[in-house]
Structure formats: structure tokens, C-alpha cells
Design a protein around this motif. Sequence first.
Motif, PDB file in Angstrom:
ATOM      1  N   PHE A 250      -1.924  -2.988 -11.409  1.00 47.00           N
ATOM      2  CA  PHE A 250      -2.098  -3.404 -10.019  1.00 47.00           C
ATOM      3  C   PHE A 250      -1.802  -2.257  -9.066  1.00 47.00           C
ATOM      4  CE2 PHE A 250       0.533  -4.520  -6.326  1.00 47.00           C
ATOM      5  CZ  PHE A 250      -0.454  -5.026  -5.497  1.00 47.00           C
ATOM      6  N   VAL A 251      -0.716  -1.516  -9.329  1.00 46.82           N
ATOM      7  CA  VAL A 251      -0.351  -0.382  -8.475  1.00 46.82           C
ATOM      8  C   VAL A 251      -1.433   0.689  -8.517  1.00 46.82           C
ATOM      9  CG1 VAL A 251       1.320   1.486  -8.179  1.00 46.82           C
ATOM     10  CG2 VAL A 251       2.110  -0.829  -8.687  1.00 46.82           C
ATOM     11  N   TYR A 252      -1.922   0.986  -9.696  1.00 47.49           N
ATOM     12  CA  TYR A 252      -2.968   2.005  -9.826  1.00 47.49           C
ATOM     13  C   TYR A 252      -4.279   1.523  -9.187  1.00 47.49           C
ATOM     14  CZ  TYR A 252      -6.404   5.085 -11.978  1.00 47.49           C
ATOM     15  OH  TYR A 252      -7.433   5.954 -12.189  1.00 47.49           O
ATOM     16  N   GLY A 253      -4.640   0.251  -9.399  1.00 46.43           N
ATOM     17  CA  GLY A 253      -5.872  -0.278  -8.805  1.00 46.43           C
ATOM     18  C   GLY A 253      -5.814  -0.290  -7.290  1.00 46.43           C
ATOM     19  N   ALA A 254      -4.646  -0.581  -6.721  1.00 45.71           N
ATOM     20  CA  ALA A 254      -4.521  -0.549  -5.261  1.00 45.71           C
ATOM     21  C   ALA A 254      -4.694   0.873  -4.725  1.00 45.71           C
ATOM     22  CB  ALA A 254      -3.158  -1.097  -4.851  1.00 45.71           C
ATOM     23  N   LEU A 255      -4.175   1.835  -5.448  1.00 45.11           N
ATOM     24  CA  LEU A 255      -4.335   3.227  -5.020  1.00 45.11           C
ATOM     25  C   LEU A 255      -5.799   3.641  -5.039  1.00 45.11           C
ATOM     26  CD1 LEU A 255      -2.898   5.867  -4.216  1.00 45.11           C
ATOM     27  CD2 LEU A 255      -2.784   6.439  -6.640  1.00 45.11           C
ATOM     28  N   MET A 256      -6.555   3.144  -6.012  1.00 43.38           N
ATOM     29  CA  MET A 256      -7.978   3.476  -6.115  1.00 43.38           C
ATOM     30  C   MET A 256      -8.867   2.511  -5.341  1.00 43.38           C
ATOM     31  SD  MET A 256      -8.240   6.195  -8.068  1.00 43.38           S
ATOM     32  CE  MET A 256      -6.800   6.787  -7.164  1.00 43.38           C
ATOM     33  N   LYS A 257      -8.255   1.592  -4.568  1.00 41.22           N
ATOM     34  CA  LYS A 257      -8.990   0.593  -3.778  1.00 41.22           C
ATOM     35  C   LYS A 257      -9.891  -0.269  -4.655  1.00 41.22           C
ATOM     36  CE  LYS A 257      -7.423   1.679   0.294  1.00 41.22           C
ATOM     37  NZ  LYS A 257      -8.318   2.084   1.354  1.00 41.22           N
ATOM     38  N   GLN A 258      -9.389  -0.660  -5.833  1.00 43.09           N
ATOM     39  CA  GLN A 258     -10.171  -1.468  -6.769  1.00 43.09           C
ATOM     40  C   GLN A 258      -9.764  -2.937  -6.773  1.00 43.09           C
ATOM     41  OE1 GLN A 258     -12.844  -0.413  -8.557  1.00 43.09           O
ATOM     42  NE2 GLN A 258     -12.580   1.456  -7.359  1.00 43.09           N
TER      43      GLN A 258
END
Length: 634
Positions: A250-258
Motif C-alpha cells: 500500500f505504501v509503495y502503491g501510494a508513492l507510485m499513485k497506483q
Amino acid sequence: MATGIELLVAAALCVACPALNESLPANLIQVDSDNVPLPTEQPIDMEASDAGLDEDVPAETLETLINKKIKLREMRDWIGGKHLRIATLEDYPLSYTELLENGSRIGHGVSFQIIDFLKKKFNFTYEVYVPQDNIIGSPTDFDRSLIEMVNKSVVDLAAAFIPSLSEQRKFVYYSTTTLDEGEWIMVMQRPRESASGSGLLAPFEFWVWILILVSLLAVGPIIYVLIILRNRLTGDSNQQPYSLGHCAWFVYGALMKQGSTLSPIADSTRLLFATWWIFITILTSFYTANLTAFLTLSKFTLPYNTVNDILTKNKHFVSMRGGGVEYAIRTTNESLSMLNRMILNNYAVFSDETNDTFNLQNYVERNGYVFVRDRPAINIMLYQDYLYRKTISFSDEKIHCPFAMAKEPFLKKKRTFAYPIGSNLSQLFDPELLNLVESGIVKHLSAKDLPSAEICPQDLGGTERQLRNGDLMMTYYIMLAGFATSLAVFTTELLFRYVNSRQEANKWARHGVGRTPNGQSVAPSRWLRGWRRQDSGNRQLLGASTHGQNVTPPPPYQSIFSGNGHGDSLANRWRRPPIGNGNGVLLGGGASDSGVRRLINGRDYMVYRNSNGQSQLVPVRSPSAALFQYTYTE
């Protein structure tokens, strides 16, 4: 033109005016035409306050002034017609010499323009000498130096811009008048990219990227721990405790706007998710804006601006042999003494060549060194190089200015003339030198051959900027890193798969095919399943599928209840289960193509038996029948 009436009025007013006071003020010191004080009737032992002197000033002050004036007059008389020996250095443009055919030298530069002024003022002649090694000199580098010539009184004066160094003070006497404060500047190759950053990493400095990476690694576990802690403290069973992997993605997806598939129910968990989203939104907005500004109107900076940059990055640099920079580094109590280890590690080069253009081309242009030189010499050198390159290309500014000069000075030192210890020339020349410095003449002479505009500034000022491969290099690195990581993970998967298969194969080899140590049957390894025999003479290829060879698909759904499927049709390959078992109702028109209708889990099915003796269920209801027909026909 005054009228007669005005003249009469002026005369009447003058008659009424008081008489002029022609007496001199008290305590005034009078001098003659040679500026020597005349004796006064005022006694020497008068009160100091009445004489305009402080109480701390000794009574011999007036006598000292008189003696000084008399001594200066005697020195002026002595130096008139005197022939002086003057030493100098090859330090263009401040001082340099020209060797004539008869072996004598003529001095040029700012130093000898000052000497020529003093020559006309005091009416003396001089000849020029140059030390054999063209070095200033120091206690450890004394032989054949300028300091040696002055110290041994081989010459009467050293006319050069000599930096005032601490260790040389015990060998020579520096003039009390400072000619200028010398600044040694670094000149280097102009880099293609700004040192403030390139490409994708430019908007943020190094520590910002470090903190972003730390937050990316830490926020996922923090959210996971807080969710687990909340569930245990509140006993809430509605909020699902997400796994650590889900929180990290979730943290990584939020950073990539996914986005994310996680949908928290608890308010506290929602606030955690929303806080990270807000942080990422602001961060990406700043990054986008700063990246746009950098790629279009970024300020150009150099990679080496200060002494610390040279020291921390171990950058090779070159300077003049026997100059102020070398002695400032080799002397313990000087400001550049921390660079002494760079001399020991061969990062510093001190050139014997006095031609600055040679040093610029040989060390800077070819080898990428940083050239340290005083500011007047750097300005003249870059200006001459600019004029030469202007003839090669008239409009390309990057060709005109392949070098750039740092803003911060590498070294700053006061520079003066030098006299032998005990010489009286300092008392005669220093007042005149002070007048030249305070009037700005020395500064004017140092820059009179340069244009008013700055030549080849650090930032060329171009507003148009096209993106280069260097700006996108980080994108390429990210792609390569991603593919390399994927390849590493894929290799690891193959390795674990191979290790597991070897362990299973060894187990089969020790205990027999299909048997465990306790005698129970086990399934063969997937790597070995393809080697099982199908009959007495045939083998199955490894990995080959048996679907379509032994499994017969059911007949079309509409033919099940037709009642006319006989012969070699596909429907005849299905046989009815044995009659009389009492478990179903026979349907269909014939004994060979009818099945048994059964109610299984509340749904109606027709049960048929295929050629292998396995039972096949055929749904009777219309929606299920349509799906069945689509599965086996499409």
C-alpha cells in the motif's frame, strides 16, 4: 556690472566693518617650502593639552617629527641619481620581464608601472634581476629564490606582488603599505551539467532522498503494528488486520499513485492511510514543480567551489611552483595546511611553467585538473583564450567558453613589496605607495587591459535548454535496476525449484518409487510423472498432457434427449449406468443413450458413464445447461 549707487552702498558698509584679524592661531606649527617644521616660540615644555596632544604622547614628539622630516629630505637627496637593483618574478600580468639582446632585462607589468612612477618622483635608475628558479622562497625552499636575493642584499628591492606569509617575515621586511589583497581562484573545465544535480534527482538534495527512502521502508511496518495494536486493545472484529506485505505494498502503491485494494473500516486506520496519501500528494507536487523548474531555468553551479570540495573529493589541482599557494599549503600555521596530505598523495602539482596558457591547455583541458591562479592572471588568461576561440566559432557560446571560474577564492593573502631587513627605502616609498592604493590607481592598473563585461561567467545565462541523455540517465538506471531485480528473483525461483526437485528425487531413490520409509504410497515428483508407463511398450513424454487422449467430452446437450443417437456417433460412447440400482429415474428413448436423472445438492443432473467407466454429470436446468454447452463446444 555693478552700478554707481551699488558701489557707494558697498563702500559705506565696508567702513562700518571691523578690521581683519591677521594674527595666526596659537600653537600652530609652521613649515618651510620643504615641509620642514620651523622653530616656534612656543616652549617645548608647555602643557600637552594646550599643544593639542594627548597626555600619553611623549614630549619628544615634535622633535621626532622634525627629525623624520629631516631624514626624509636627506634620503631624497641620497636617492637622487642612485642606481638601484630590483628583483622581480615572472608573474604575468603583475610583473614580468623582457630579455634584451645585450643580456639586460626590462621590467613590465603593474609592479614596474609603480616603479617607474617612483623613478620619476625620486629621480633614480634601476636594473632588473630575476631569481634563478623564479620562486618566492621559504625556509625550506630558500636557495635561488627571491627571498634569498632580498635577504642577502643582492638587490635593494623586490618589486612584485609578494604574498605576506608568516615564515618569510624573519628573512625580509614587507612594506607597510598593502598593494592589494590577492585572491587565488580555481578555473576548471566547464561541466555539461550543473553540480546541483542532474535529471530525476535534481529537485531534492541528498538527505531529502534518504529521508524519503527511510519513510518508504518504515511507514508500512508502522501501519501494520498500529492496526494490530488497535485490534488487540479495542477487541474490534470488524476491522480486518492486514498483513505486513499488504501494508508495505500500500505504501509503495501510494508513492507510485497506483491506489490500493485495501479498504479499512476503522476510523483510526483510515486516518493512517489518509495521512500517508496527503504526505505523498504534497511530496509529488513539490517534486514535479521543482523538476520542471530545474530542467528549464536551473542555476548553473560548479562541482568544485571551495577548498573543502577539493579536499573531500580528492580532486587533482595544479598551481605555480614556488607561489603563494604552495607555501600556504606547506606551512603549518597557514590556512591551506590541511591540503598538505594531497601533496603527499600526488593530488597536487606545482608547475615550473610560467606560461599560463600552457598550464591551462595541458592540465585543465587535457587532464581535467583544477588550475589555481591569482585573479588578474586568471582574467587575462581566460580573456585571451576567449578571443582566440572567437575566431574559430563566432556564435557558439559553448565553444567560446570551455572553462569556468569558481566564485569562492581558494586563498586570500595581502600582497606587498619586500625590502632587505634594515633598509630605509620603505620609509621613502611606502607613503607614495599608499597614495597610489588609496586613489585606486593600483586596482585600475591591474584591470586596465580587461573589458568591463565579465568574460565567460560561471552561468552563461542561456534560457533555452534541451533535455539531454544525462537528464534522463536516472530513468535508464531505474529500468536496468528493475530488470536486474526481476532476473535475480526469477533465477532464485529456478534455483529453489531445482533444489526441491533434487530432494524429492533423492527420497525416491532411497526408498523406492512410490513408497515412503513406513511403506505408504506417495505421489511421484512432478519432474518424474511424465516417465510413468501407459502400457507395455509406450512411454509418455515429460510434461505432456493427457487431456484429449483419454477423456471423451460429452455429446451436445441437445442430443442427450433426442433419442436417436446410435451407431458410431459421439452419443453412443456414453453408456447408461446399470439399471435396477434404485437410485434414479431412466430418461431418454433408448437403453443405450439414456442416463439416470439424479437430484444432487438440490439440482437436477443427468448421470452418464463414459467409455472409461467414469461418471459424468450433465446439468438439466437451463442456465447451467447453457454454461455446460459453452464449456465443451467453444
